[in-house]
Scaffold this motif. Structure first.
Motif, PDB file in Angstrom:
ATOM      1  N   GLN B  78     151.744  14.472  49.254  1.00 57.66           N
ATOM      2  CA  GLN B  78     153.170  15.328  49.080  1.00 57.66           C
ATOM      3  C   GLN B  78     154.276  14.547  49.965  1.00 57.66           C
ATOM      4  N   GLY B  79     154.089  13.496  50.559  1.00 52.01           N
ATOM      5  CA  GLY B  79     154.865  12.738  51.434  1.00 52.01           C
ATOM      6  C   GLY B  79     155.107  13.363  52.884  1.00 52.01           C
ATOM      7  N   ASN B  80     154.114  14.189  53.230  1.00 49.53           N
ATOM      8  CA  ASN B  80     154.043  14.475  54.635  1.00 49.53           C
ATOM      9  C   ASN B  80     153.628  13.716  55.694  1.00 49.53           C
ATOM     10  N   TYR B  81     154.067  13.771  56.896  1.00 51.59           N
ATOM     11  CA  TYR B  81     153.564  12.751  57.718  1.00 51.59           C
ATOM     12  C   TYR B  81     152.259  13.291  58.791  1.00 51.59           C
ATOM     13  N   SER B  82     151.417  12.761  59.179  1.00 52.82           N
ATOM     14  CA  SER B  82     150.447  13.321  60.051  1.00 52.82           C
ATOM     15  C   SER B  82     150.343  12.213  61.106  1.00 52.82           C
ATOM     16  N   VAL B  83     150.644  12.430  62.389  1.00 52.02           N
ATOM     17  CA  VAL B  83     150.632  11.490  63.489  1.00 52.02           C
ATOM     18  C   VAL B  83     149.552  11.935  64.609  1.00 52.02           C
ATOM     19  N   GLY B  84     148.270  11.135  64.464  1.00 47.03           N
ATOM     20  CA  GLY B  84     147.211  11.480  65.043  1.00 47.03           C
ATOM     21  C   GLY B  84     147.353  11.316  66.577  1.00 47.03           C
ATOM     22  N   GLY B 147     151.464  15.968  72.229  1.00 47.79           N
ATOM     23  CA  GLY B 147     153.132  16.340  72.625  1.00 47.79           C
ATOM     24  C   GLY B 147     153.720  16.084  71.546  1.00 47.79           C
ATOM     25  N   ILE B 148     153.411  15.340  70.330  1.00 54.47           N
ATOM     26  CA  ILE B 148     154.278  15.338  69.299  1.00 54.47           C
ATOM     27  C   ILE B 148     154.525  16.449  68.339  1.00 54.47           C
ATOM     28  N   LYS B 149     155.394  17.299  68.340  1.00 54.92           N
ATOM     29  CA  LYS B 149     155.340  18.495  67.644  1.00 54.92           C
ATOM     30  C   LYS B 149     155.740  18.203  65.987  1.00 54.92           C
ATOM     31  N   SER B 150     156.638  17.224  65.828  1.00 62.88           N
ATOM     32  CA  SER B 150     156.947  16.908  64.366  1.00 62.88           C
ATOM     33  C   SER B 150     157.283  15.459  64.252  1.00 62.88           C
ATOM     34  N   GLU B 172     157.343  17.633  72.826  1.00 66.87           N
ATOM     35  CA  GLU B 172     157.248  18.808  73.908  1.00 66.87           C
ATOM     36  C   GLU B 172     156.264  18.520  74.855  1.00 66.87           C
ATOM     37  N   ASN B 173     156.575  18.412  76.159  1.00 70.98           N
ATOM     38  CA  ASN B 173     155.511  18.416  77.252  1.00 70.98           C
ATOM     39  C   ASN B 173     155.094  16.998  76.886  1.00 70.98           C
ATOM     40  N   PHE B 174     155.691  16.010  76.552  1.00 72.19           N
ATOM     41  CA  PHE B 174     154.936  14.749  76.152  1.00 72.19           C
ATOM     42  C   PHE B 174     154.594  13.807  77.208  1.00 72.19           C
ATOM     43  N   GLY B 175     153.648  13.630  77.639  1.00 71.73           N
ATOM     44  CA  GLY B 175     153.017  12.661  78.722  1.00 71.73           C
ATOM     45  C   GLY B 175     151.533  12.811  78.868  1.00 71.73           C
ATOM     46  N   PRO B 176     150.951  12.301  80.022  1.00 69.97           N
ATOM     47  CA  PRO B 176     151.836  11.930  81.085  1.00 69.97           C
ATOM     48  C   PRO B 176     152.354  10.343  81.113  1.00 69.97           C
ATOM     49  N   LEU B 177     153.608  10.425  81.560  1.00 65.33           N
ATOM     50  CA  LEU B 177     154.069   8.986  81.803  1.00 65.33           C
ATOM     51  C   LEU B 177     154.437   8.932  83.352  1.00 65.33           C
ATOM     52  N   LEU B 178     154.514   7.875  83.849  1.00 65.45           N
ATOM     53  CA  LEU B 178     154.745   7.243  85.155  1.00 65.45           C
ATOM     54  C   LEU B 178     155.831   6.572  85.429  1.00 65.45           C
ATOM     55  N   VAL B 179     156.836   7.065  86.116  1.00 64.47           N
ATOM     56  CA  VAL B 179     158.113   6.219  86.857  1.00 64.47           C
ATOM     57  C   VAL B 179     157.936   4.797  87.049  1.00 64.47           C
ATOM     58  N   GLU B 180     158.006   3.891  86.397  1.00 65.54           N
ATOM     59  CA  GLU B 180     157.585   2.680  86.888  1.00 65.54           C
ATOM     60  C   GLU B 180     158.831   1.734  87.454  1.00 65.54           C
ATOM     61  N   SER B 181     160.158   1.986  87.111  1.00 66.05           N
ATOM     62  CA  SER B 181     161.135   1.499  87.590  1.00 66.05           C
ATOM     63  C   SER B 181     162.282   2.507  87.949  1.00 66.05           C
TER      64      SER B 181
END
Ligand code: SF4
Lengths: 316, 226
Positions: B78-84, B147-150, B172-181
């Motif tokens: 149907q052309g829908n994307y799914s991101v695992g 964290g990927i809602k759509s 949404e609430n996408f992480g964890p990430l670390l501030v590197e610079s």
């Protein structure tokens, strides 16, 4: 006779399992490392990875989006007969790879090296690789899939007999430091080392040592087992941990495999099986039963034989 | 056993990330994001920078965060994307594209794997008032995938394929990430490397060098390969 449909099903099921479920031995290894980790950031990274394994299992999603290079190892019992023979088996494994890529989904990572064409199914020229080995007195086949990240953490060097254990240690440290900085190798890793053989064998042995032996496994040769333990300890005392932050978590385990080599040389390869150490094994029995196995048990006594004929090792 | 990561700060930020938020970020802080992020790597840089193509729509106005990655995604009938899952790719390879990328897109945050060299921060990031967030692990693909809602959009899918296309992701609430610079060009990796390098000579002290040496751009273990 093993039905080919059972081979395809087993190959598909392990591809899904490998992509989503971290092997238990590796997860336990990471938990054990974490209890010794004194670096705050390195500790935090391990904590995030453990949460990631949970998230993958709960949501049935791949643990890492970088599929690495999904491939197979097949150990065939000497008495095993496969419907359609080995051509049918290779076809089934390619089919399983393409189906799993779409269904899980896995990232279609495999491209032509020059024109970068992507068939979008992780199948192509010489892909997935299928390595074979054999086992006496058995009528099953074991299929193992490994999805190993590919860009960093591997190196090869021709050393010479006079370089001795010092040479091995130096090259091991070189690779750990070079690819450990910034965590390019996604450590802590299962580090596999190939010693000896011809150049290609040396690479293959090291890779298989990293990917096909479980955390906690020791080489049956006590001298090699002692070197495995020493290198592991050495890697964990560099002062570097996960993501290259200050800490100690570099080597979850170190596995060495050897092959008889040129009398004038001592080739060595080092391979790092990363934080997403994806492997899964299934045995397909003669009656079609599929049995998942936690240990690929690739390096059997038969594989490591040192005699002309296999029977010479058997008790009289 | 006591948790040893107790001293690590955590912040949640909305994209587009505001100037004052960028200015107050300290290296080593854990960050989670809400909003729109766009992906890009070799294929996208080639189209936008070398071929001079415009990024369709108004995504660059709504997002100042771009992500060096390609998702494990599939497209159904149907052309829908799914991101695992989604995992970063090593960023140092893209340094040469970044000055033009920053100028063209007003991007202020790069998310990726492994950070950039101190020189890249000085010469490229600081003038563009941009910072770098590194993903963690780096294999936290399932957590980031959660964290990927759509998938809001995807550009150049046919031309570049799933791995190289530009994905526009609602997170949404996408992480964890670390501030590197940070905005001054300080780098968490550089700081850690300095500490680790102090120990390296000791490791090699008693080991004699191999009989045959190798050509190489560097043999100095304090240097980095990126
Ligand atoms: S090295 Fe492993 S954990 Fe790291 S990005 Fe590649 S597959 Fe994922």
């Amino acid at each position: 006779m093993i039905a080919i449909e059972r081979v395809e099903k087993a190959a598909y099921d392990i591809m899904v399992k490998a992509g989503i479920e971290i092997p238990q031995d590796y997860e336990q290894g990471i938990r054990a490392m974490q209890t010794h980790e004194k670096g705050d950031l390195s500790y935090f990274v391990l904590e995030a990875m453990l949460e990631n394994y949970d998230a993958a299992r709960e949501d049935r999603r791949p643990m890492c989006a970088d599929t690495g290079l999904p491939r197979y190892y097949v150990k065939a019992g000497n008495e095993a007969r496969i419907e359609g023979g080995f051509i049918a088996l290779e076809t089934a494994l390619r089919l399983a790879t393409a189906r799993a890529t779409q269904d899980i989904p896995l990232r279609p990572n495999r491209v032509h090296p020059i024109n970068r064409q992507d068939n979008n199914n992780n199948v192509g020229i010489n892909a997935p690789e299928i390595d074979f080995s054999f086992e006496p007195d058995a009528d099953w086949i074991d299929i193992t899939t490994v999805h190993k990240g590919g860009l960093f953490g591997t190196d090869y060097r021709m050393l010479f007999p006079g370089d001795g254990i010092d040479g091995i240690k130096r090259f091991f440290l070189d690779v750990m430091i070079a690819f450990g900085k910034r965590g390019l190798a996604c450590q802590p890793a299962i580090v596999g080392i190939g010693l000896g053989g011809s150049k290609d064998t040396c690479m293959v042995l090291g890779k298989q040592a990293a990917c096909l032996r479980t955390v906690g496994d020791k080489n049956p040769d006590p001298e090699i087992a002692a070197l495995e333990a020493e290198l592991k300890e050495m890697g964990n005392s560099i002062g570097m941990g996960a993501m290259g932050f200050v800490g100690s978590s570099m080597v979850v385990d170190c596995h060495i495999e050897v092959g008889y080599t040129h009398t004038g040389g001592m080739p060595m390869s080092v391979h790092s099986f990363c934080l997403s150490s994806r492997r899964a094994t299934a045995r397909v029995h003669n009656d079609g039963r599929i049995e998942f196995r936690p240990d690929p048990a690739w390096f059997t006594p038969y594989m490591r034989r040192n005699t002309v004929a296999w029977q010479e090792l058997m008790p009289a | 056993m006591a948790r040893t990561d107790a001293g690590i700060k955590t912040r949640r930020l909305t994209v587009p990330i505001l100037d004052e938020d960028l200015a107050s970020l300290e290296i080593g802080t854990v960050v989670y994001l809400d909003g729109v992020i766009i992906t890009g790597r070799e294929g996208v840089y080639k189209r936008v920078i070398e071929d001079g193509e415009e990024i369709p729509g108004d995504v660059t106005a709504r997002s100042n965060v771009s992500f060096h990655c390609s998702p494990a995604a599939s497209i159904d009938e149907q052309g829908n994307y799914s991101v695992g899952a989604v995992t970063a790719t090593a960023s140092f390879r893209f340094a040469k594209s970044l000055p033009d990328w920053f100028a063209k897109t007003d991007c202020r945050v790069i998310i990726g794997k492994g950070g950039m060299s101190p020189k890249h921060y000085r010469d490229i990031f600081v003038p563009a008032k941009a910072v770098y967030f590194t993903t963690v692990g780096y294999g936290t693909g399932a957590l980031l995938g959660r964290g990927i809602k759509s998938v809001e959009d995807v550009f150049w899918l046919d031309e570049l394929g799933i791995a190289q296309a530009m994905w526009v992701l609602n997170v949404e609430n996408f992480g964890p990430l670390l501030v590197e610079s940070d905005l001054k060009g300080n780098s968490l990796f550089e700081q850690n490397n300095k500490e680790i390098n102090a120990n390296i000579d000791r490791l090699y002290e008693d080991l004699k060098p191999p009989s045959l040496s190798r050509y190489g751009e560097t043999d100095n273990k304090r240097d980095e390969l990126i």
